[in-house]
Design an enzyme around this catalytic site. Structure first.
Site, PDB file in Angstrom:
ATOM      1  N   MET A  30      49.908   1.836 -16.591  1.00 46.96           N
ATOM      2  CA  MET A  30      49.841   1.174 -17.898  1.00 46.96           C
ATOM      3  C   MET A  30      48.865  -0.001 -17.839  1.00 46.96           C
ATOM      4  SD  MET A  30      53.456   1.665 -19.697  1.00 46.96           S
ATOM      5  CE  MET A  30      54.329   0.307 -18.995  1.00 46.96           C
ATOM      6  N   ALA A  32      46.707  -3.450 -16.380  1.00 44.60           N
ATOM      7  CA  ALA A  32      46.952  -4.748 -15.724  1.00 44.60           C
ATOM      8  C   ALA A  32      47.098  -4.507 -14.220  1.00 44.60           C
ATOM      9  CB  ALA A  32      48.188  -5.436 -16.304  1.00 44.60           C
ATOM     10  N   HIS A  34      46.997  -4.128 -10.194  1.00 45.66           N
ATOM     11  CA  HIS A  34      47.032  -4.994  -9.002  1.00 45.66           C
ATOM     12  C   HIS A  34      46.910  -4.100  -7.779  1.00 45.66           C
ATOM     13  CE1 HIS A  34      51.143  -3.625  -8.610  1.00 45.66           C
ATOM     14  NE2 HIS A  34      51.421  -4.076  -9.828  1.00 45.66           N
ATOM     15  N   HIS A  37      48.883  -0.759  -7.580  1.00 48.12           N
ATOM     16  CA  HIS A  37      48.272   0.386  -8.281  1.00 48.12           C
ATOM     17  C   HIS A  37      47.098   0.943  -7.475  1.00 48.12           C
ATOM     18  CE1 HIS A  37      49.791  -2.060 -11.839  1.00 48.12           C
ATOM     19  NE2 HIS A  37      50.400  -0.908 -12.015  1.00 48.12           N
ATOM     20  N   LYS A 151      58.114   1.813  -5.615  1.00 46.88           N
ATOM     21  CA  LYS A 151      58.649   0.587  -6.212  1.00 46.88           C
ATOM     22  C   LYS A 151      59.559   0.931  -7.395  1.00 46.88           C
ATOM     23  CE  LYS A 151      58.104  -3.575  -8.467  1.00 46.88           C
ATOM     24  NZ  LYS A 151      58.019  -3.208  -9.825  1.00 46.88           N
TER      25      LYS A 151
HETATM   26  P1  AMP Z   1      52.882   0.747 -14.139  1.00 49.89           P
HETATM   27  O1  AMP Z   1      51.495   0.490 -14.575  1.00 49.89           O
HETATM   28  O2  AMP Z   1      53.685  -0.483 -13.941  1.00 49.89           O
HETATM   29  O3  AMP Z   1      53.571   1.780 -15.000  1.00 49.89           O
HETATM   30  O4  AMP Z   1      52.792   1.384 -12.676  1.00 49.89           O
HETATM   31  C1  AMP Z   1      51.962   2.481 -12.423  1.00 49.89           C
HETATM   32  C2  AMP Z   1      52.282   3.039 -11.067  1.00 49.89           C
HETATM   33  O5  AMP Z   1      52.062   2.048 -10.055  1.00 49.89           O
HETATM   34  C3  AMP Z   1      53.752   3.472 -10.918  1.00 49.89           C
HETATM   35  O6  AMP Z   1      53.800   4.697 -10.191  1.00 49.89           O
HETATM   36  C4  AMP Z   1      54.350   2.335 -10.140  1.00 49.89           C
HETATM   37  O7  AMP Z   1      55.478   2.715  -9.379  1.00 49.89           O
HETATM   38  C5  AMP Z   1      53.197   1.958  -9.229  1.00 49.89           C
HETATM   39  N1  AMP Z   1      53.365   0.605  -8.677  1.00 49.89           N
HETATM   40  C6  AMP Z   1      53.629  -0.542  -9.367  1.00 49.89           C
HETATM   41  N2  AMP Z   1      53.776  -1.585  -8.524  1.00 49.89           N
HETATM   42  C7  AMP Z   1      53.614  -1.088  -7.260  1.00 49.89           C
HETATM   43  C8  AMP Z   1      53.656  -1.659  -5.952  1.00 49.89           C
HETATM   44  N3  AMP Z   1      53.912  -2.945  -5.745  1.00 49.89           N
HETATM   45  N4  AMP Z   1      53.427  -0.837  -4.891  1.00 49.89           N
HETATM   46  C9  AMP Z   1      53.172   0.487  -5.077  1.00 49.89           C
HETATM   47  N5  AMP Z   1      53.120   1.080  -6.285  1.00 49.89           N
HETATM   48  C10 AMP Z   1      53.343   0.307  -7.366  1.00 49.89           C
END
Ligand code: AMP
Length: 283
Positions: A30, A32, A34, A37, A151
């Site tokens: 989604m 933003a 880091h 990701h 995570k």
């Molecule tokens: P999001 O953009 O928050 O929906 O996350 C996108 C993907 O990145 C998802 O599969 C999350 O589980 C993964 N993700 C987010 N934070 C971490 C992290 N600290 N370490 C590994 N994967 C992560």
């Protein structure tokens, strides 16, 4: 890096690569972005010929309108970060592109406890929307592998079970959680923590590590109690849950349990953080 906004354009481009025999790795996000990701994209680069990342703030998985409106959008920085790790393709669709029919009905392929416990209990509707969008992306991109962060363990598990239930020919790869040097799991939400809150939240990883250390000495109930108490004392707020469950069913462990996991969610001010730790492989 190639950037596509339209489904038909990315599909045409990928079809040529697939005909050449290239394997496709897919990382949905989604935005933003880091390092957490980016570690998913790195894994994809290692395992597949072509890495596709998507950035889509999915409206159907937010159970709170304010959260959706306030979700950080950093397209320019995200593009630079993806280029820095040699991502090949970015898919940046509009909401209309992903949901062309307004008010369409969606019936998730998974139901029951696994969707209702933990995050499912505290974020009603969230997983329904998550499965809706991940299924849609999987049908558009048809990757060989999808990379999901551990995570968000329940999310990873549901995507794995969903893709099996729908007989989608994709391998779901769980990628280890990237942590800050003090153990805090990386998350775009961490930026919203105040200085004193940022210092305190290390207690989340400490509590998970503590129950991992004591897993052979105490009962499950005692371990859960210890985790709850530790976080409550250090952060000043009782976690929404601190649960130790079977990592395949997310239910209370039984004699059949092979892998145990501790998961927790806690509000720190108005920031909700989640984390988890596998406790042992063979219980
Ligand atoms: P999001 O953009 O928050 O929906 O996350 C996108 C993907 O990145 C998802 O599969 C999350 O589980 C993964 N993700 C987010 N934070 C971490 C992290 N600290 N370490 C590994 N994967 C992560």
């Amino acid at each position: 890096m190639k950037i596509f906004h339209k489904t038909s354009d990315i599909q045409n481009y990928l079809n040529v690569l697939k005909k050449e025999g290239k394997t496709i790795g897919f990382t949905p996000t989604m935005g933003a972005l880091h390092e957490g990701h980016l570690s998913l994209v790195n894994e994809s680069n290692n395992a597949c010929d072509i890495s596709v990342c998507s950035i889509f703030v999915n409206p159907t998985q937010f159970n709170n309108e304010g959260d959706l409106v306030n979700y950080p959008r950093k397209e320019k920085e995200d593009i630079q970060k993806l280029e820095s790790v040699n991502c090949n393709i970015l898919f940046l669709p509009s909401v209309e592109e992903i949901y062309p029919q307004e008010n369409e009905k969606y019936h998730p392929p998974l139901k029951g406890k696994i969707v209702e416990v933990l995050e499912g209990e505290f974020r009603p509707g969230h997983f329904k929307g998550m499965m809706q969008v991940v299924e849609r992306f999987l049908r558009i991109i048809e990757p060989d592998k999808i990379f999901m962060g551990l995570k968000d363990f329940q999310q990873y598990l549901l995507v794995d079970k969903m893709s099996k239930a729908l007989e989608l020919s994709v391998e779901v790869v769980g990628v280890a959680t990237k942590r800050e040097s003090d153990g805090l799991a990386m998350s775009s939400r961490n930026l919203r923590l105040k200085t004193d809150e940022r210092k305190k939240v290390v207690a989340i990883f400490q509590a998970l590590s503590m129950v991992k250390d004591k897993v052979n000495q105490l009962s499950i109930n005692e371990l859960e109690e210890k985790g709850l108490e530790y976080i409550k004392e250090k952060i000043g707020n009782k976690p929404e849950y601190f649960a130790i469950v079977d990592a395949d069913t997310l239910l209370k462990p039984t004699e059949k349990t092979k892998k145990l996991i501790a998961l927790t969610a806690v509000f720190v001010g108005d920031v909700r953080l989640i984390d988890n730790l596998i406790l042992n492989e063979y219980f």
